[in-house]
Write a protein that holds these residues in place. Structure first.
Motif, PDB file in Angstrom:
ATOM      1  N   MET A   1       0.819  -1.196   0.000  1.00 28.60           N
ATOM      2  CA  MET A   1       0.000   0.000   0.000  1.00 28.60           C
ATOM      3  C   MET A   1       0.866   1.266   0.000  1.00 28.60           C
ATOM      4  SD  MET A   1      -3.120   0.881   0.011  1.00 28.60           S
ATOM      5  CE  MET A   1      -4.138   2.241   0.349  1.00 28.60           C
ATOM      6  N   LYS A   2       1.947   1.225   0.792  1.00 25.38           N
ATOM      7  CA  LYS A   2       2.836   2.380   0.852  1.00 25.38           C
ATOM      8  C   LYS A   2       3.490   2.631  -0.508  1.00 25.38           C
ATOM      9  CE  LYS A   2       4.000   2.078   5.737  1.00 25.38           C
ATOM     10  NZ  LYS A   2       5.093   1.953   6.714  1.00 25.38           N
ATOM     11  N   LYS A   3       3.794   1.554  -1.238  1.00 24.41           N
ATOM     12  CA  LYS A   3       4.408   1.706  -2.552  1.00 24.41           C
ATOM     13  C   LYS A   3       3.454   2.386  -3.530  1.00 24.41           C
ATOM     14  CE  LYS A   3       7.563  -2.182  -2.291  1.00 24.41           C
ATOM     15  NZ  LYS A   3       7.981  -3.458  -2.887  1.00 24.41           N
ATOM     16  N   VAL A   4       2.170   2.027  -3.457  1.00 21.77           N
ATOM     17  CA  VAL A   4       1.168   2.626  -4.344  1.00 21.77           C
ATOM     18  C   VAL A   4       1.016   4.110  -4.034  1.00 21.77           C
ATOM     19  CG1 VAL A   4      -1.267   2.610  -4.972  1.00 21.77           C
ATOM     20  CG2 VAL A   4      -0.048   0.448  -4.679  1.00 21.77           C
ATOM     21  N   ILE A   5       0.946   4.451  -2.763  1.00 24.91           N
ATOM     22  CA  ILE A   5       0.811   5.858  -2.363  1.00 24.91           C
ATOM     23  C   ILE A   5       2.066   6.621  -2.779  1.00 24.91           C
ATOM     24  CG2 ILE A   5       0.663   7.427  -0.386  1.00 24.91           C
ATOM     25  CD1 ILE A   5      -1.134   5.327   0.957  1.00 24.91           C
ATOM     26  N   GLY A   6       3.237   6.036  -2.582  1.00 21.06           N
ATOM     27  CA  GLY A   6       4.489   6.677  -2.980  1.00 21.06           C
ATOM     28  C   GLY A   6       4.547   6.901  -4.481  1.00 21.06           C
ATOM     29  N   LEU A   7       4.122   5.901  -5.243  1.00 20.26           N
ATOM     30  CA  LEU A   7       4.099   6.029  -6.693  1.00 20.26           C
ATOM     31  C   LEU A   7       3.139   7.138  -7.131  1.00 20.26           C
ATOM     32  CD1 LEU A   7       5.068   4.928  -9.412  1.00 20.26           C
ATOM     33  CD2 LEU A   7       3.163   3.328  -9.339  1.00 20.26           C
ATOM     34  N   CYS A   8       1.971   7.188  -6.530  1.00 16.65           N
ATOM     35  CA  CYS A   8       0.996   8.251  -6.854  1.00 16.65           C
ATOM     36  C   CYS A   8       1.555   9.621  -6.518  1.00 16.65           C
ATOM     37  CB  CYS A   8      -0.306   8.011  -6.108  1.00 16.65           C
ATOM     38  SG  CYS A   8      -1.243   6.609  -6.718  1.00 16.65           S
ATOM     39  N   LEU A   9       2.248   9.710  -5.398  1.00 18.37           N
ATOM     40  CA  LEU A   9       2.839  10.978  -4.983  1.00 18.37           C
ATOM     41  C   LEU A   9       3.918  11.434  -5.972  1.00 18.37           C
ATOM     42  CD1 LEU A   9       2.836  13.149  -2.818  1.00 18.37           C
ATOM     43  CD2 LEU A   9       4.524  11.823  -1.565  1.00 18.37           C
ATOM     44  N   VAL A  10       4.750  10.501  -6.424  1.00 21.09           N
ATOM     45  CA  VAL A  10       5.787  10.824  -7.404  1.00 21.09           C
ATOM     46  C   VAL A  10       5.149  11.284  -8.716  1.00 21.09           C
ATOM     47  CG1 VAL A  10       7.607   9.825  -8.844  1.00 21.09           C
ATOM     48  CG2 VAL A  10       7.556   9.337  -6.399  1.00 21.09           C
ATOM     49  N   LEU A  11       4.109  10.588  -9.169  1.00 12.16           N
ATOM     50  CA  LEU A  11       3.422  10.981 -10.402  1.00 12.16           C
ATOM     51  C   LEU A  11       2.786  12.359 -10.267  1.00 12.16           C
ATOM     52  CD1 LEU A  11       1.739   7.627 -11.485  1.00 12.16           C
ATOM     53  CD2 LEU A  11       3.632   8.813 -12.600  1.00 12.16           C
ATOM     54  N   LEU A  12       2.198  12.631  -9.127  1.00 11.67           N
ATOM     55  CA  LEU A  12       1.562  13.927  -8.891  1.00 11.67           C
ATOM     56  C   LEU A  12       2.597  15.048  -8.937  1.00 11.67           C
ATOM     57  CD1 LEU A  12      -0.964  15.548  -8.100  1.00 11.67           C
ATOM     58  CD2 LEU A  12      -0.314  15.182  -5.725  1.00 11.67           C
ATOM     59  N   ILE A  13       3.710  14.852  -8.269  1.00 13.75           N
ATOM     60  CA  ILE A  13       4.749  15.883  -8.234  1.00 13.75           C
ATOM     61  C   ILE A  13       5.335  16.109  -9.620  1.00 13.75           C
ATOM     62  CG2 ILE A  13       7.068  16.419  -7.362  1.00 13.75           C
ATOM     63  CD1 ILE A  13       6.197  15.056  -4.729  1.00 13.75           C
ATOM     64  N   SER A  14       5.592  15.026 -10.354  1.00 11.10           N
ATOM     65  CA  SER A  14       6.172  15.187 -11.688  1.00 11.10           C
ATOM     66  C   SER A  14       5.182  15.824 -12.651  1.00 11.10           C
ATOM     67  CB  SER A  14       6.674  13.851 -12.229  1.00 11.10           C
ATOM     68  OG  SER A  14       5.597  12.954 -12.395  1.00 11.10           O
ATOM     69  N   SER A  15       3.904  15.532 -12.524  1.00  6.00           N
ATOM     70  CA  SER A  15       2.921  16.146 -13.426  1.00  6.00           C
ATOM     71  C   SER A  15       2.775  17.632 -13.141  1.00  6.00           C
ATOM     72  CB  SER A  15       1.573  15.436 -13.332  1.00  6.00           C
ATOM     73  OG  SER A  15       0.990  15.636 -12.064  1.00  6.00           O
ATOM     74  N   VAL A  16       2.887  18.039 -11.900  1.00  5.73           N
ATOM     75  CA  VAL A  16       2.809  19.459 -11.556  1.00  5.73           C
ATOM     76  C   VAL A  16       3.981  20.200 -12.181  1.00  5.73           C
ATOM     77  CG1 VAL A  16       2.994  21.098  -9.642  1.00  5.73           C
ATOM     78  CG2 VAL A  16       1.459  19.154  -9.460  1.00  5.73           C
ATOM     79  N   SER A  17       5.166  19.617 -12.130  1.00  6.27           N
ATOM     80  CA  SER A  17       6.330  20.293 -12.700  1.00  6.27           C
ATOM     81  C   SER A  17       6.229  20.390 -14.221  1.00  6.27           C
ATOM     82  CB  SER A  17       7.623  19.588 -12.291  1.00  6.27           C
ATOM     83  OG  SER A  17       7.674  18.306 -12.862  1.00  6.27           O
ATOM     84  N   VAL A  18       5.597  19.415 -14.855  1.00  7.94           N
ATOM     85  CA  VAL A  18       5.415  19.468 -16.308  1.00  7.94           C
ATOM     86  C   VAL A  18       4.474  20.598 -16.685  1.00  7.94           C
ATOM     87  CG1 VAL A  18       4.409  18.265 -18.283  1.00  7.94           C
ATOM     88  CG2 VAL A  18       5.942  17.051 -16.743  1.00  7.94           C
ATOM     89  N   PHE A  19       3.383  20.752 -15.961  1.00  7.34           N
ATOM     90  CA  PHE A  19       2.417  21.798 -16.279  1.00  7.34           C
ATOM     91  C   PHE A  19       2.850  23.170 -15.787  1.00  7.34           C
ATOM     92  CE2 PHE A  19      -0.383  18.052 -16.545  1.00  7.34           C
ATOM     93  CZ  PHE A  19      -0.801  18.243 -17.843  1.00  7.34           C
TER      94      PHE A  19
END
Length: 123
Positions: A1-19
């Motif tokens: 579960m922690k891995k899924v949350i960590g992965l989502c957090l990484v995707l969220l942060i990287s998508s914010v930097s792209v936009f």
């Protein structure tokens, strides 16, 4: 579960930097024609009458260019010749409006810096 949350957090942060990039992603090449026109008026230091005439000539030129682009029956060579003719007509009108020094400066600003920059390839 922690891995899924960590992965989502990484995707969220990287998508914010792209936009969060410079915001020109969806902008037209060259920017807004009205803004370019106003910048040219400021750069050339035109008086009010010159500025009004300059805006009028530029608007007419843009309208004619749009109309020509809609005509799909012309081949590329004829279209290019027509566009060049329209540009020559616009430049002749500008020569009547601008002083000699302003016209020289106008022509310098109209020319692309290099063929590669304008078309992305050598001509």
């Amino acid at each position: 579960m922690k891995k899924v949350i960590g992965l989502c957090l990484v995707l969220l942060i990287s998508s914010v930097s792209v936009f969060a990039q410079d915001g020109k992603r969806g902008a037209k090449k060259g920017g807004d024609p009205a803004q370019r026109c106003e910048k040219m008026i400021a750069d050339l230091k035109l008086d009010e009458k010159q500025a009004a005439d300059f805006r009028k000539v530029e608007a007419e030129f843009r309208d004619k260019m749009k109309a020509e682009r809609k005509q799909a029956d012309l081949d590329r060579r004829k279209m290019r010749e027509k566009m060049m003719s329209l540009r020559d007509d616009r430049d002749a009108e500008m020569k009547k409006i601008l002083t000699e020094d302003q016209y020289k400066q106008y022509l310098e600003k109209q020319r692309p810096q290099s063929p590669r920059k304008r078309h992305g390839r050598k001509e």
